[in-house]
Design a protein around this motif. Structure first.
Motif, PDB file in Angstrom:
ATOM      1  N   ASP A   6     -60.856 -39.104 -14.015  1.00 33.50           N
ATOM      2  CA  ASP A   6     -60.765 -40.051 -15.119  1.00 33.50           C
ATOM      3  C   ASP A   6     -60.028 -39.462 -16.305  1.00 33.50           C
ATOM      4  O   ASP A   6     -59.000 -39.979 -16.798  1.00 33.50           O
ATOM      5  N   MET A   7     -60.391 -38.112 -16.626  1.00 37.91           N
ATOM      6  CA  MET A   7     -59.627 -37.358 -17.707  1.00 37.91           C
ATOM      7  C   MET A   7     -58.291 -37.192 -17.306  1.00 37.91           C
ATOM      8  O   MET A   7     -57.391 -37.272 -18.203  1.00 37.91           O
ATOM      9  N   GLN A   8     -57.937 -36.636 -16.084  1.00 40.16           N
ATOM     10  CA  GLN A   8     -56.471 -36.389 -15.809  1.00 40.16           C
ATOM     11  C   GLN A   8     -55.646 -37.782 -15.690  1.00 40.16           C
ATOM     12  O   GLN A   8     -54.378 -37.583 -16.073  1.00 40.16           O
ATOM     13  N   ALA A   9     -56.225 -38.898 -15.231  1.00 44.00           N
ATOM     14  CA  ALA A   9     -55.487 -39.915 -15.386  1.00 44.00           C
ATOM     15  C   ALA A   9     -55.413 -40.432 -16.796  1.00 44.00           C
ATOM     16  O   ALA A   9     -54.164 -40.967 -17.283  1.00 44.00           O
ATOM     17  N   ARG A  10     -56.212 -40.258 -17.781  1.00 45.63           N
ATOM     18  CA  ARG A  10     -55.840 -40.458 -19.247  1.00 45.63           C
ATOM     19  C   ARG A  10     -54.570 -39.786 -19.791  1.00 45.63           C
ATOM     20  O   ARG A  10     -53.992 -40.077 -20.393  1.00 45.63           O
ATOM     21  N   VAL A  11     -54.732 -38.512 -19.359  1.00 48.24           N
ATOM     22  CA  VAL A  11     -53.706 -37.599 -19.650  1.00 48.24           C
ATOM     23  C   VAL A  11     -52.353 -37.828 -19.170  1.00 48.24           C
ATOM     24  O   VAL A  11     -51.492 -37.887 -19.766  1.00 48.24           O
ATOM     25  N   CYS A  12     -52.265 -38.030 -17.882  1.00 45.91           N
ATOM     26  CA  CYS A  12     -51.092 -38.650 -17.204  1.00 45.91           C
ATOM     27  C   CYS A  12     -50.558 -39.751 -17.935  1.00 45.91           C
ATOM     28  O   CYS A  12     -49.509 -39.801 -18.028  1.00 45.91           O
ATOM     29  N   MET A  13     -51.380 -40.967 -18.165  1.00 44.59           N
ATOM     30  CA  MET A  13     -50.924 -41.901 -18.852  1.00 44.59           C
ATOM     31  C   MET A  13     -50.334 -41.686 -20.290  1.00 44.59           C
ATOM     32  O   MET A  13     -49.298 -42.529 -20.575  1.00 44.59           O
ATOM     33  N   ALA A  14     -51.127 -40.891 -21.165  1.00 49.03           N
ATOM     34  CA  ALA A  14     -50.839 -40.853 -22.384  1.00 49.03           C
ATOM     35  C   ALA A  14     -49.254 -39.982 -22.340  1.00 49.03           C
ATOM     36  O   ALA A  14     -48.284 -40.065 -23.224  1.00 49.03           O
ATOM     37  N   LYS A  15     -48.915 -39.129 -21.416  1.00 48.98           N
ATOM     38  CA  LYS A  15     -47.844 -38.144 -21.197  1.00 48.98           C
ATOM     39  C   LYS A  15     -46.652 -38.969 -21.102  1.00 48.98           C
ATOM     40  O   LYS A  15     -45.372 -38.728 -21.462  1.00 48.98           O
ATOM     41  N   ASN A  16     -46.895 -40.040 -20.066  1.00 51.17           N
ATOM     42  CA  ASN A  16     -45.868 -40.990 -19.600  1.00 51.17           C
ATOM     43  C   ASN A  16     -45.642 -42.038 -20.525  1.00 51.17           C
ATOM     44  O   ASN A  16     -44.906 -43.028 -19.953  1.00 51.17           O
ATOM     45  N   PHE A  18     -42.668 -43.555 -10.998  1.00 50.55           N
ATOM     46  CA  PHE A  18     -43.664 -42.971 -11.965  1.00 50.55           C
ATOM     47  C   PHE A  18     -44.845 -42.775 -11.108  1.00 50.55           C
ATOM     48  O   PHE A  18     -45.247 -43.427 -10.311  1.00 50.55           O
ATOM     49  N   PRO A  19     -45.747 -41.623 -11.270  1.00 53.08           N
ATOM     50  CA  PRO A  19     -47.283 -41.531 -10.624  1.00 53.08           C
ATOM     51  C   PRO A  19     -47.865 -42.804 -10.920  1.00 53.08           C
ATOM     52  O   PRO A  19     -47.907 -43.381 -11.867  1.00 53.08           O
ATOM     53  N   ARG A  20     -48.855 -42.937  -9.950  1.00 54.23           N
ATOM     54  CA  ARG A  20     -49.719 -44.026 -10.121  1.00 54.23           C
ATOM     55  C   ARG A  20     -50.913 -44.017 -11.082  1.00 54.23           C
ATOM     56  O   ARG A  20     -51.269 -44.785 -11.880  1.00 54.23           O
ATOM     57  N   ALA A  21     -51.117 -42.488 -11.274  1.00 56.18           N
ATOM     58  CA  ALA A  21     -52.038 -42.322 -12.566  1.00 56.18           C
ATOM     59  C   ALA A  21     -51.374 -42.706 -13.921  1.00 56.18           C
ATOM     60  O   ALA A  21     -52.095 -42.757 -14.801  1.00 56.18           O
ATOM     61  N   ALA A  22     -50.152 -42.939 -13.767  1.00 58.42           N
ATOM     62  CA  ALA A  22     -49.456 -43.041 -15.202  1.00 58.42           C
ATOM     63  C   ALA A  22     -49.505 -44.522 -15.755  1.00 58.42           C
ATOM     64  O   ALA A  22     -49.252 -44.797 -16.794  1.00 58.42           O
ATOM     65  N   ARG A  23     -50.342 -45.412 -14.731  1.00 63.05           N
ATOM     66  CA  ARG A  23     -50.413 -46.711 -15.310  1.00 63.05           C
ATOM     67  C   ARG A  23     -51.662 -46.957 -16.072  1.00 63.05           C
ATOM     68  O   ARG A  23     -52.680 -46.482 -15.627  1.00 63.05           O
ATOM     69  N   SER A  24     -51.675 -47.879 -16.989  1.00 66.34           N
ATOM     70  CA  SER A  24     -52.888 -47.949 -17.851  1.00 66.34           C
ATOM     71  C   SER A  24     -53.805 -48.964 -17.024  1.00 66.34           C
ATOM     72  O   SER A  24     -55.175 -48.678 -17.511  1.00 66.34           O
ATOM     73  N   VAL A  25     -53.381 -49.539 -16.060  1.00 67.93           N
ATOM     74  CA  VAL A  25     -54.484 -50.328 -15.245  1.00 67.93           C
ATOM     75  C   VAL A  25     -55.495 -49.335 -14.235  1.00 67.93           C
ATOM     76  O   VAL A  25     -56.442 -49.941 -14.037  1.00 67.93           O
ATOM     77  N   ASN A  26     -55.164 -48.237 -14.210  1.00 71.48           N
ATOM     78  CA  ASN A  26     -55.844 -47.260 -13.439  1.00 71.48           C
ATOM     79  C   ASN A  26     -57.051 -46.619 -13.965  1.00 71.48           C
ATOM     80  O   ASN A  26     -57.616 -45.984 -13.494  1.00 71.48           O
ATOM     81  N   ILE A  27     -56.813 -46.760 -15.572  1.00 71.99           N
ATOM     82  CA  ILE A  27     -57.738 -45.969 -16.260  1.00 71.99           C
ATOM     83  C   ILE A  27     -59.141 -46.788 -16.231  1.00 71.99           C
ATOM     84  O   ILE A  27     -59.176 -48.246 -16.462  1.00 71.99           O
ATOM     85  N   LYS A  28     -60.134 -46.432 -15.904  1.00 77.07           N
ATOM     86  CA  LYS A  28     -61.522 -46.848 -15.934  1.00 77.07           C
ATOM     87  C   LYS A  28     -62.411 -46.472 -16.980  1.00 77.07           C
ATOM     88  O   LYS A  28     -62.656 -45.012 -16.875  1.00 77.07           O
ATOM     89  N   ASN A  29     -63.353 -47.252 -17.783  1.00 76.71           N
ATOM     90  CA  ASN A  29     -64.067 -46.484 -18.684  1.00 76.71           C
ATOM     91  C   ASN A  29     -65.165 -45.868 -17.680  1.00 76.71           C
ATOM     92  O   ASN A  29     -66.110 -46.891 -16.972  1.00 76.71           O
TER      93      ASN A  29
END
Length: 100
Positions: free
Chosen positions: A9-19, A50-61
């Motif tokens: 989850d933390m890696q996905a949030r970092v990737c999303m913020a970066k892109n 773009f990587p799939r983790a860069a999408r905001s939809v993939n972020i789960k609380n």
């Protein structure tokens, strides 16, 4: 404690913020009909690469303590059970037990 889910989850949030900024720019180009069709299609292809983790939809609380994905309070990023435990211990500022 399931560290893998929390780390993912933390890696996905970092990737999303970066892109995020470049994704917004591509999305603006795609939706703007004043651009030529070729430019809009190239922007669509670039957005798809773009990587799939860069999408905001993939972020789960997820709960920061347990990694649980359900019953998570957004303000505290804790699941309901951890929220209750920490509130009763007085570890959450501004949270008091309700009485009536």
């Amino acid at each position: 404690m399931p560290q893998g889910r929390i780390l993912r989850d933390m890696q996905a949030r970092v990737c999303m913020a970066k892109n995020e900024l470049s994704r917004q720019a591509y999305r603006y180009i795609i939706r703007n009909e004043s651009y030529p069709t070729r430019v809009r299609m190239q922007a669509q292809l670039a957005l798809n690469n773009f990587p799939r983790a860069a999408r905001s939809v993939n972020i789960k609380n997820r709960c920061l303590e347990t990694g649980r994905g359900r019953g998570v309070f957004r303000d505290f990023r804790l699941c309901r059970f951890e929220f209750r435990l920490q509130a009763l211990r007085g570890q959450l500022p501004g949270v008091i037990k309700s009485t009536w």
